[in-house]
Enzyme design. Structure first.
Site, PDB file in Angstrom:
ATOM      1  N   ASP A 147     -10.829   2.145  -2.616  1.00 19.60           N
ATOM      2  CA  ASP A 147     -11.464   4.009  -2.152  1.00 19.60           C
ATOM      3  C   ASP A 147     -12.239   4.679  -2.995  1.00 19.60           C
ATOM      4  OD1 ASP A 147      -9.267   3.799   0.493  1.00 19.60           O
ATOM      5  OD2 ASP A 147      -7.882   4.115  -1.025  1.00 19.60           O
TER       6      ASP A 147
ATOM      7  N   ASP B 295       0.648  -1.190   0.377  1.00 19.17           N
ATOM      8  CA  ASP B 295       0.024   0.322   0.111  1.00 19.17           C
ATOM      9  C   ASP B 295       1.110   1.488   0.228  1.00 19.17           C
ATOM     10  OD1 ASP B 295      -2.177   1.538   0.595  1.00 19.17           O
ATOM     11  OD2 ASP B 295      -1.360   1.830   2.971  1.00 19.17           O
TER      12      ASP B 295
ATOM     13  N   GLU C  49       1.049  -0.789  -5.180  1.00 18.59           N
ATOM     14  CA  GLU C  49       0.425   0.012  -5.208  1.00 18.59           C
ATOM     15  C   GLU C  49       0.596   1.820  -5.474  1.00 18.59           C
ATOM     16  OE1 GLU C  49      -1.710   3.854  -4.493  1.00 18.59           O
ATOM     17  OE2 GLU C  49      -1.953   2.917  -2.421  1.00 18.59           O
TER      18      GLU C  49
END
Length: 496
Positions: A392, A292, A339
């Site tokens: 998200d 992430d 990511e």
């Protein structure tokens, strides 16, 4: 990540349908794996599986290593003789959203009953687990015990001797609370045992699990409490600067996450030992690991603790390739996904290229600018993973309704959407047809859900992380529709 063309589905464990209020590692998870296999899919992407903290966010976990006790499957405990079916009925809930408050009030009482029966005659694996995982599970169990004794207050509000881990105080915590500490270890033992059984089942279907490694840990976590030297803390052990991202098109004030920043100089001095152990542990759980906020490893946004918004931050240099070279020297080539979303600089792009890891292409970001937009399918690279949206983003159905009309008009033209066409599946089809080696579709898009299917809206507090998939939503017809696309674009799981 191998170069075979694959496709999969983004589905959090927590969102799996279950009569116990939250998804678990039992039958429902296996049923989902069966659906993926029948639909020709070969990747199951999930969100972090740690115990959730502030805001019920999986990115604000009490531990970088522990598993979420809520995911422990109660029927499996019945099979093990640790609970009765009658006792499990007290843990049933058909709430439309994940009822975190209710789970907190009811689930641990059931797990304590299971523990009392377990500890009366533990299996041989119990002693092995406690010995082999002592490097993290002891600190976690003591942290949770201390947290309970302090009315669940965050570490920063604990009495100073406990917060600073005074030797005498820690001795009393350990020796006076062996039963409670053992209970927290039991939950981790049971989580890990059930997880490995589920992973074996999923892998047996030709499906790989893509897990998620949050770049930061929670300020209220066993990691910060037990190893403060890993983080930027002042002489009192309190946060000096915290993590976030600067203002951008999605947030006028940026995002103030509040996570502690790493003391990267210390990490480098240790040969990035903690990061190496963290990635090693993640690969015991997952087949692929998504890091992430990858861009934060090139440079990160540092905000003074106590700032009202993220506007006050500055960019600081991250570890870059020094981290990945150190990890690679000890672990070899790794199945990591980056990511790489957010504000991308030349430095971030160079770091991604140097690692060789696949990045992410999100179609929701593709239609707001010209033909050179890197998220448009004709600009995709093979070494990447394409998504319609992520956890998200809003759902694709809601995207079509709420995105600025100029972007929607361009998307219709680009995707060849005519009046009456299914706009959601037009975007799903474009993702599957992409040159990207892997395609992952959020399950809410497969179900064509509107905003009610959104998992998280960054910088907001409310119903985030609480979406549950309706029972019986995954039909054979839906699986066949997905299978058709997997076959058409050469992404089909040979077991499907």
């Amino acid at each position: 990540m191998n170069q075979q063309r694959t496709s999969g589905v983004l589905m959090p464990i927590a969102s799996l349908p279950s009569r116990y209020g939250i998804g678990s590692l039992g039958k429902e998870a296996r049923d989902f794996a069966d659906f993926l296999a029948a639909a020709g899919q070969s990747v199951w992407q999930i969100l972090p599986v740690g115990p959730t903290g502030y805001g019920d966010s999986p990115y604000q976990s009490f531990s970088a290593f522990a598993g979420n006790p809520y995911f422990i499957d109660l029927p499996t405990l019945v099979q093990e003789g640790l609970l009765t079916e009658a006792e499990c009925k007290g843990g049933e809930s058909n709430a439309e959203r994940i009822p975190y408050g209710w789970l907190f009030e009811t689930r641990f009482a059931l797990l304590r009953k299971a523990y009392q029966r377990f500890i009366a005659s533990p299996p041989p694996e119990w002693e092995n687990f406690c010995r082999e995982e002592t490097w993290w599970v002891d600190d976690y169990a003591m942290y949770m015990t201390a947290k309970a004794q302090n009315s669940l207050a965050p570490v920063a509000e604990w009495p100073e001797p406990l917060r600073r881990r005074d030797g005498e105080t820690m001795g009393h915590l350990w020796f006076d609370n062996q039963e409670e500490i053992s209970f927290y270890k039991f939950m981790q033992f049971e989580f890990y045992r059930q997880w490995q059984a589920l992973r074996a089942y999923v892998n047996g279907k030709g499906i790989r699990i893509m897990g998620d490694l949050p770049i930061y840990v929670s300020p209220d976590s066993a990691d910060v409490w037990a190893q403060p030297n890993l983080f930027e803390l002042d002489v009192e052990g309190r946060l000096g600067r915290v993590a976030g991202v600067p203002p951008d098109a999605f947030s006028a004030e940026g995002q103030l996450w509040g996570n502690p920043l790493y003391d990267w100089e210390y990490h480098e001095q240790t040969g990035f030992d903690w990061w190496t152990r963290r990635i090693t542990y993640a690969l015991r759980l997952y087949d692929l690991v998504r890091i992430d906020h990858f861009r934060g490893l090139d440079s990160y946004w540092a905000v003074p603790a106590g700032a009202k918004t993220a506007k006050e931050g500055i960019w600081c240099a991250g570890p870059g390739m020094k981290l990945f070279d150190a990890v690679k020297s000890r672990l070899g080539e790794l199945p990591i996904v980056a990511e790489d979303l957010g504000i991308l600089t030349d430095g971030v792009r160079e770091l991604l290229k140097a690692t060789g890891y696949p990045g992410m292409k999100v179609l929701h970001f593709a239609f707001g600018s010209g033909t050179d937009n890197e998220y448009l399918p004709h600009n995709h690279t093979q070494n990447s993973i394409v998504y319609t949206g992520t956890h998200d983003n809003t759902t694709t159905a809601d995207w079509w309704r709420t995105e600025p009309q100029e972007a929607v008009k361009y998307a219709r033209e680009y995707l060849g959407v005519r009046p009456g066409d299914d706009e959601v599946w037009a975007m799903i089809t474009a993702a599957e047809a992409s040159t990207a080696n892997c395609c992952v579709i959020p399950v809410a898009d497969l179900l064509e859900l509107g905003a009610e299917g959104r998992i998280n809206a960054p910088s907001t507090v409310g119903d985030n992380w609480s979406w549950r998939m309706p029972q019986n939503a995954l039909t054979a017809a839906l699986g066949e529709r997905l299978h058709t696309l997997a076959r058409r674009y050469g992404r089909c799981n040979i077991n499907g």
